[in-house]
Enzyme design. Sequence first.
Site, short mmCIF file in Angstrom:
data_model
loop_
_atom_site.label_atom_id
_atom_site.label_comp_id
_atom_site.label_asym_id
_atom_site.label_seq_id
_atom_site.Cartn_x
_atom_site.Cartn_y
_atom_site.Cartn_z
N LYS A 29 -5.89 -10.80 -6.43
CA LYS A 29 -7.01 -11.10 -5.54
C LYS A 29 -8.27 -10.31 -5.94
CE LYS A 29 -7.24 -9.51 -1.29
NZ LYS A 29 -7.41 -9.26 0.13
N LYS A 73 -12.43 -5.42 -3.17
CA LYS A 73 -13.35 -4.30 -3.31
C LYS A 73 -12.60 -2.99 -3.44
CE LYS A 73 -13.78 -4.58 1.63
NZ LYS A 73 -14.57 -4.80 2.79
N LYS A 94 0.83 -1.21 0.00
CA LYS A 94 0.00 0.00 0.00
C LYS A 94 0.86 1.25 0.00
CE LYS A 94 -4.33 -1.61 2.00
NZ LYS A 94 -5.29 -1.43 3.09
#
Length: 331
Positions: free
Chosen positions: A195, A198, A114
């Site tokens: 993956k 969302k 991230k």
Amino acid sequence: MAPMSRVLSGIAPSGNFTLGNYLGALRHWVALQDDNEAFYCVVDLHALTDSIDPAALQANTCDAALNMLAIGLDPHRSAIFVQSHVPEHPRLAWLLECTATMGELSRMTQYKEKAERHETVRAGLFTYPVLMAADILLYDAAAVPVGDDQRQHIELARELAIRFNHRYGETFTVPEAIIPPAAARVMDLQHPERKMSKSVESPLGTISLLDSPDDIAKKVRKAVTDTDGEVRYDQDAKPGLANLLDLLAAATDRTPQEVAGAYERYGDLKNDVAEALSELLRPVRELRAELEGDPSHVDQVLAEGAARAHAVASATYVRAAGAVGLLPPAP
Ligand code: TRP
């Protein structure tokens, strides 16, 4: 009767839940409430590590709570609550930040991934796993049902519990991860190397918990496979097909190899995947629609959940604060 063991898990309120969340973790939360004292929270404080519009955060938090009920969590058995409603979460996180080291937090792969995507990195993103450890340790949770991607975070929570206990005396239960084997990793239908998530923009690659049967059929029909046309389970050579086989296996309680043996054509497989997923999610869609008619019910569930959570969390926090030598406030 032996006391029931505690489980805790959390999910971020970042918009629609996906099929990946459901198969990877959420449906196991439902199963675990039968034999355990379960605590399930919407981790709104964790959501602040990303930039999120305040109104969206609030709406998503309510939405996540609705979804938790829609998948079949039973508020009579499980405490369903919002993380920020229990102030001991950030309080214990501080004690654990003073237990964790910069080195071990720098090695967290989710943080590294991230952080790479952002020019400036919020300090909260760095300490995210410590707050997660606090979530878990506050409830003396013996088990934490999570998706495969959370393995390293649970390992850190264990490490911090062990270190704290060693330094200050027995305070925390050392938790174990529960990671379901089949479909622990549901992959994106368009990009089977990553993956299903969302938080990554991939409308056709992501099936959401509340997608209509038509949406599901369309996305499965368009799922990326390969051109050799042979149905066999090979995650490396045929990742798209393997993902479809994994999905059908998870939805019908079989192994992907068994599923592969039953098909010769991709088209037939895709039809059955769409059908099975649609059926799997039908009760969730139906209950969700019912719950939307009664918003005060969710508020009440969250209030009761927070009260139950707070009773346990405050006792643990007092124990931990006393162990490190913080002066208790005068009664
Ligand atoms: N980090 C978890 C995830 O991204 C969410 C989470 C926060 C969590 N706190 C937790 C999961 C405590 C289990 C236990 O999925």
